[in-house]
Motif scaffolding. Structure first.
Motif, PDB file in Angstrom:
ATOM      1  N   LEU A 105       0.743  -1.224   0.126  1.00 60.86           N
ATOM      2  CA  LEU A 105       0.032   0.026  -0.023  1.00 60.86           C
ATOM      3  C   LEU A 105       0.820   1.287   0.111  1.00 60.86           C
ATOM      4  N   ASP A 106       0.583   2.256  -0.694  1.00 58.11           N
ATOM      5  CA  ASP A 106       1.368   3.528  -0.875  1.00 58.11           C
ATOM      6  C   ASP A 106       2.661   3.165  -1.469  1.00 58.11           C
ATOM      7  N   GLY A 107       2.578   2.330  -2.216  1.00 60.56           N
ATOM      8  CA  GLY A 107       4.051   1.990  -2.892  1.00 60.56           C
ATOM      9  C   GLY A 107       4.202   2.952  -4.046  1.00 60.56           C
ATOM     10  N   ALA A 108       5.230   2.480  -5.048  1.00 62.12           N
ATOM     11  CA  ALA A 108       5.285   3.355  -6.207  1.00 62.12           C
ATOM     12  C   ALA A 108       5.713   2.549  -7.358  1.00 62.12           C
ATOM     13  N   ALA A 109       5.397   2.775  -8.464  1.00 64.93           N
ATOM     14  CA  ALA A 109       5.903   2.129  -9.560  1.00 64.93           C
ATOM     15  C   ALA A 109       6.113   2.848 -10.712  1.00 64.93           C
ATOM     16  N   ILE A 110       7.244   2.612 -11.756  1.00 59.33           N
ATOM     17  CA  ILE A 110       7.524   3.079 -12.998  1.00 59.33           C
ATOM     18  C   ILE A 110       7.722   2.152 -13.862  1.00 59.33           C
ATOM     19  N   GLN A 111       7.205   2.338 -15.240  1.00 64.53           N
ATOM     20  CA  GLN A 111       7.423   1.460 -16.299  1.00 64.53           C
ATOM     21  C   GLN A 111       8.298   1.842 -17.188  1.00 64.53           C
ATOM     22  N   ILE A 112       9.282   0.988 -17.421  1.00 70.64           N
ATOM     23  CA  ILE A 112      10.171   1.053 -18.699  1.00 70.64           C
ATOM     24  C   ILE A 112      10.118   0.216 -19.587  1.00 70.64           C
ATOM     25  N   LYS A 113       9.790   0.242 -20.791  1.00 67.30           N
ATOM     26  CA  LYS A 113       9.462  -0.732 -21.858  1.00 67.30           C
ATOM     27  C   LYS A 113       8.536  -1.745 -21.539  1.00 67.30           C
ATOM     28  N   ASP A 114       9.149  -2.908 -21.388  1.00 65.29           N
ATOM     29  CA  ASP A 114       8.298  -3.999 -21.037  1.00 65.29           C
ATOM     30  C   ASP A 114       8.314  -4.426 -19.582  1.00 65.29           C
ATOM     31  N   GLN A 115       8.886  -3.527 -18.691  1.00 64.72           N
ATOM     32  CA  GLN A 115       9.092  -3.942 -17.280  1.00 64.72           C
ATOM     33  C   GLN A 115       8.428  -2.764 -16.149  1.00 64.72           C
TER      34      GLN A 115
END
Length: 419
Positions: A105-115
């Motif tokens: 909960l309240d984490g973070a995420a970044i997409q780079i290409k297929d990851q």
């Protein structure tokens, strides 16, 4: 003399009677206050405690100002704005994928290409993660876990990427409602190496963060007490994972401060969407910084910064929405925003989660609801790849008839999205 004495005694009795009445009134007032405080709703950060069930009736399209009907305890009808109910939207076909290694909960995420790089977050209110998990959209598997720096915040992060390097700005350090840090880091996603960078001028919780015109911009968020909205806006020149300046530069303040909002760049314009004013604070004197409830105002405001370096207000979201800082994806000429939270229920004061997918067209500046989620969810983490919209993690609702928050999840879902 006897008559005089009797008059004095009579006056004393009257005075005592008056004082007794005042004391009784005061006691009744204090008892009323005690009853009211003892019946106040519990903290929503006690994520795993179930409040009373709230039933929401379907959206009615017959009213120009849509409302839903319910009943008070005395049997009389009451009407509440559909701000607090689900909005109409098409049902989508959702496919459940491999779940994340841990719930967050309240984490973070970044997409780079297929990851999809998934960072930190609460496991429970008393435990926070300090590592990164990676989801591969090509083979739909999780793997490649690695640790974060020990000094890096665990939740309420500001984060953005240039396509290789991920810039991580400030956030909350530790579980419950502990204090923020001003520390800033850069991750090289190829080598998995971290670098320590110049700290933000002051700590912030969940600031809006983006790269725009060669500068890292950080705006708003909550101030050091976790509750007061910040309106400050700073930037610093960056390139290929390095800061090109030693100090942050002050920029034009954001019109409305606060955390938990989406921040994107499209067609050389900077957008800040949704969010809230106010948040939980640490209970005074608590040795574990136990979260204590404070008033919050959720809004759907949309602001854009353009060539004139002046903020402009754009059409607001279909309803107030917060806890969406990593719950969005750019698809063609649009942004899609997944779930979030809206205003609290006006009677029970419970948090209400959103279960819609909101769509904003940057060309027409129009909002719409393009789909419904399998359940309502906040602070979910979103990716988009090859026509598929994915979301994972966050905190879901108690069920179809109860939009209050309950379980912290690690599930991963996807649906085919055509825009």
């Amino acid at each position: 003399m006897g008559r005089v004495t009797s008059v004095v005694v009579g006056k004393h009795k009257s005075s005592k009677l008056a004082l007794l009445c005042v004391a009784l009134l005061g006691l009744a007032f204090l008892l009323d206050l005690f009853w009211a405080s003892s019946n106040s709703p519990p903290s929503i950060y006690q994520s795993f405690i179930s409040p009373k069930k709230i039933v929401f009736l379907p959206f009615s399209s017959n009213n120009t100002q849509p409302q839903k009907e319910g009943k008070k305890k005395d049997g009389k009808k009451r009407f509440l704005s559909d701000t607090f109910a689900d909005l109409d939207g098409p049902e989508l076909n959702w496919e459940k994928m491999a779940g994340a290694p841990v719930p967050r909960l309240d984490g973070a995420a970044i997409q780079i290409k297929d990851q999809l790089f998934v960072f930190a977050g609460y496991g429970t209110i008393d435990f926070v993660h300090s590592h990164v998990d990676i989801y591969n959209f090509t083979d739909n598997t999780w793997g490649g876990r690695f640790d974060m720096p020990k000094e890096m915040a665990h939740s309420h992060l500001g984060m953005v990427t240039d396509g290789r390097y991920i810039y991580v700005v400030t956030g909350q350090y530790g579980p419950q409602c502990r204090g923020p840090t001003a520390r800033t880091f850069v991750l090289d996603t190829v080598t998995k190496q971290w670098r320590d960078m110049p700290p933000l001028p002051v700590p912030r919780y969940a600031p809006a963060t983006q790269l725009w015109r060669g500068r890292l911009h950080v705006m708003g968020g909550s101030r050091e007490n976790r509750h007061t909205p910040g309106v400050e806006h700073w930037s610093i020149a960056v390139k290929d994972g390095f800061f090109l300046e030693k100090e942050w530069r002050s920029e034009i303040p954001i019109p409305r401060g606060g955390p938990h909002r989406a921040c994107v760049v499209y067609n050389d314009r900077l957008y800040v969407i949704g969010g809230q004013e106010g948040d939980f604070q640490a209970k005074p004197g608590s040795p574990i910084f136990k979260c204590s409830r404070r008033n919050e105002v959720v809004f759907g405001d949309v602001y854009m910064l353009d060539d004139d370096m002046k903020w402009k207000s754009l059409p607001p979201m279909p309803k107030p929405d917060s806890h969406i800082e990593f719950a969005w994806a750019i698809v063609n000429n649009s942004i899609v925003i997944v779930g979030g939270t809206t205003e609290k229920h006006p009677e029970t004061k419970k948090m209400i989660l959103n279960g819609e997918i909101f769509h904003f067209n940057f060309d027409t500046l129009k909002w719409s609801v393009i789909g419904k989620l399998p359940y309502r969810v906040k602070t979910t983490l979103v990716g988009f790849r090859d026509g598929w919209l994915y979301f994972t993690s966050g905190q879901r609702d108690k069920g179809p008839d109860d939009p209050g928050p309950r379980k912290v999840i690690g599930e991963m879902w996807r649906t085919k999205l055509k825009l």
